[in-house]
Write a protein that holds these residues in place. Structure first.
Motif, mmCIF file in Angstrom:
data_model
loop_
_atom_site.group_PDB
_atom_site.id
_atom_site.type_symbol
_atom_site.label_atom_id
_atom_site.label_comp_id
_atom_site.label_asym_id
_atom_site.label_seq_id
_atom_site.Cartn_x
_atom_site.Cartn_y
_atom_site.Cartn_z
ATOM 1 N N LEU A 120 18.560 -3.741 1.476
ATOM 2 C CA LEU A 120 19.891 -4.097 1.369
ATOM 3 C C LEU A 120 19.826 -5.405 0.518
ATOM 4 O O LEU A 120 19.218 -6.431 0.722
ATOM 5 N N TRP A 121 20.907 -5.724 -0.385
ATOM 6 C CA TRP A 121 20.831 -6.841 -1.213
ATOM 7 C C TRP A 121 21.930 -7.673 -0.905
ATOM 8 O O TRP A 121 23.251 -7.382 -0.748
ATOM 9 N N LEU A 122 21.793 -8.895 -0.916
ATOM 10 C CA LEU A 122 22.953 -10.156 -0.957
ATOM 11 C C LEU A 122 22.878 -10.661 -1.904
ATOM 12 O O LEU A 122 21.858 -11.419 -2.535
ATOM 13 N N GLY A 123 23.757 -10.948 -2.846
ATOM 14 C CA GLY A 123 23.698 -11.375 -4.003
ATOM 15 C C GLY A 123 23.480 -10.284 -5.309
ATOM 16 O O GLY A 123 23.841 -9.114 -4.853
ATOM 17 N N ASN A 124 22.872 -10.720 -6.322
ATOM 18 C CA ASN A 124 22.452 -9.750 -7.199
ATOM 19 C C ASN A 124 21.176 -8.964 -6.740
ATOM 20 O O ASN A 124 20.314 -9.347 -6.250
ATOM 21 N N LYS A 125 21.277 -7.626 -7.292
ATOM 22 C CA LYS A 125 19.993 -6.711 -7.018
ATOM 23 C C LYS A 125 19.117 -6.981 -8.236
ATOM 24 O O LYS A 125 19.369 -6.941 -9.548
ATOM 25 N N LEU A 126 17.788 -7.473 -7.842
ATOM 26 C CA LEU A 126 16.919 -7.862 -8.677
ATOM 27 C C LEU A 126 15.868 -6.358 -9.098
ATOM 28 O O LEU A 126 15.973 -5.700 -8.336
ATOM 29 N N ASP A 127 15.129 -6.183 -10.307
ATOM 30 C CA ASP A 127 14.587 -5.108 -10.430
ATOM 31 C C ASP A 127 13.146 -5.768 -10.165
ATOM 32 O O ASP A 127 12.532 -6.435 -10.654
ATOM 33 N N LEU A 128 12.684 -4.742 -8.966
ATOM 34 C CA LEU A 128 11.435 -5.103 -8.462
ATOM 35 C C LEU A 128 10.513 -4.108 -9.440
ATOM 36 O O LEU A 128 10.687 -3.162 -9.813
ATOM 37 N N ASN A 129 9.011 -4.514 -9.222
ATOM 38 C CA ASN A 129 7.967 -3.906 -9.568
ATOM 39 C C ASN A 129 7.460 -2.743 -8.688
ATOM 40 O O ASN A 129 6.708 -3.101 -8.097
ATOM 41 N N ILE A 130 8.159 -1.787 -8.858
ATOM 42 C CA ILE A 130 7.952 -0.488 -7.826
ATOM 43 C C ILE A 130 6.791 -0.043 -8.217
ATOM 44 O O ILE A 130 6.156 0.440 -7.418
ATOM 45 N N ASP A 131 6.162 0.036 -9.428
ATOM 46 C CA ASP A 131 4.892 0.511 -9.798
ATOM 47 C C ASP A 131 3.789 -0.235 -8.776
ATOM 48 O O ASP A 131 2.643 0.384 -8.459
ATOM 49 N N PHE A 132 3.987 -1.388 -8.723
ATOM 50 C CA PHE A 132 2.992 -2.262 -7.926
ATOM 51 C C PHE A 132 3.011 -1.638 -6.421
ATOM 52 O O PHE A 132 1.848 -1.546 -6.000
ATOM 53 N N LEU A 133 4.171 -1.404 -5.964
ATOM 54 C CA LEU A 133 4.185 -0.886 -4.668
ATOM 55 C C LEU A 133 3.634 0.547 -4.609
ATOM 56 O O LEU A 133 2.711 0.870 -3.527
ATOM 57 N N GLN A 134 3.773 1.340 -5.544
ATOM 58 C CA GLN A 134 3.263 2.721 -5.649
ATOM 59 C C GLN A 134 1.822 2.647 -5.730
ATOM 60 O O GLN A 134 1.070 3.346 -5.007
ATOM 61 N N GLN A 135 1.007 1.465 -6.482
ATOM 62 C CA GLN A 135 -0.326 1.360 -6.651
ATOM 63 C C GLN A 135 -0.954 1.209 -5.121
ATOM 64 O O GLN A 135 -2.188 1.540 -4.705
ATOM 65 N N ILE A 136 -0.417 0.245 -4.350
ATOM 66 C CA ILE A 136 -0.937 0.064 -3.177
ATOM 67 C C ILE A 136 -0.443 0.913 -1.864
ATOM 68 O O ILE A 136 -0.868 0.721 -0.622
ATOM 69 N N LYS A 137 0.116 1.961 -1.964
ATOM 70 C CA LYS A 137 0.775 2.728 -0.949
ATOM 71 C C LYS A 137 -0.395 3.571 -0.810
ATOM 72 O O LYS A 137 -1.405 4.088 -1.358
ATOM 73 N N PRO A 138 -0.503 3.535 0.612
ATOM 74 C CA PRO A 138 -1.546 4.446 1.405
ATOM 75 C C PRO A 138 -1.609 5.927 0.919
ATOM 76 O O PRO A 138 -0.734 6.306 0.665
#
Length: 119
Positions: A98-116
Motif C-alpha cells: 500500500l503506497w501513501l503518496g508516490n509509488k517508488l521503484d524498489l530494488n526487487i532484485d535485492f529481495l529476490q536474492q535474499i528470498k529463502p
C-alpha cells in the motif's frame, strides 16, 4: 484465498531526502509517542530494496487501524510504503503493498536474492 492470519505484522517505510528529513524526524517522534510501534533507525542513504533515505516503523496487525489512517492524514509530502509481513518479502513489498503518496521503484532484485530457498 489467503487468510489474514498469515499477517504477523506490518512495516511502514517513511521516505525522505535532505530537504524533508526534519519532517520525517518529527513524524517518527510522533509515531513513537502516539502508538505501540517499533521505530527503526534513520538510513540517510538507500538501503536494501529502498531507493532513497528512509526509516522503518514496525507494528502489530491490531495497530493497523490506528497507525495507517494517522499516516494518511499526517504524512505531509512524504512517500510511505506500508506492507504486511507474511514471510514472503517479494510479494509483501509488491503485490501486497500500500503506497501513501508516490509509488517508488524498489530494488526487487535485492529481495529476490535474499528470498529463502531462492534458486
Amino acid at each position: 484465498m489467503k487468510e489474514n492470519s498469515i499477517i504477523t505484522g506490518f512495516h511502514a517505510h517513511v521516505y525522505y531526502d535532505s530537504e524533508t528529513r526534519d519532517i520525517a524526524t518529527r513524524i517518527r517522534e510522533e509515531l513513537g509517542a502516539k502508538f505501540e510501534v517499533r521505530l527503526g533507525r534513520c538510513h540517510d542513504q538507500p538501503i536494501g530494496p529502498h531507493p532513497k533515505s528512509m526509516y522503518q516503523v514496525a507494528f502489530a496487525p491490531n495497530q493497523f487501524p490506528q497507525v495507517v489512517p494517522w499516516l494518511m492524514l499526517n504524512r505531509e509530502e512524504l512517500d510511505i510504503l506500508v506492507h504486511p509481513e507474511t514471510g514472503d518479502d517479494v510479494t509483501d513489498h509488491t503485490a501486497h503493498a500500500l503506497w501513501l503518496g508516490n509509488k517508488l521503484d524498489l530494488n526487487i532484485d535485492f529481495l529476490q536474492q535474499i528470498k529463502p530457498n531462492a534458486s
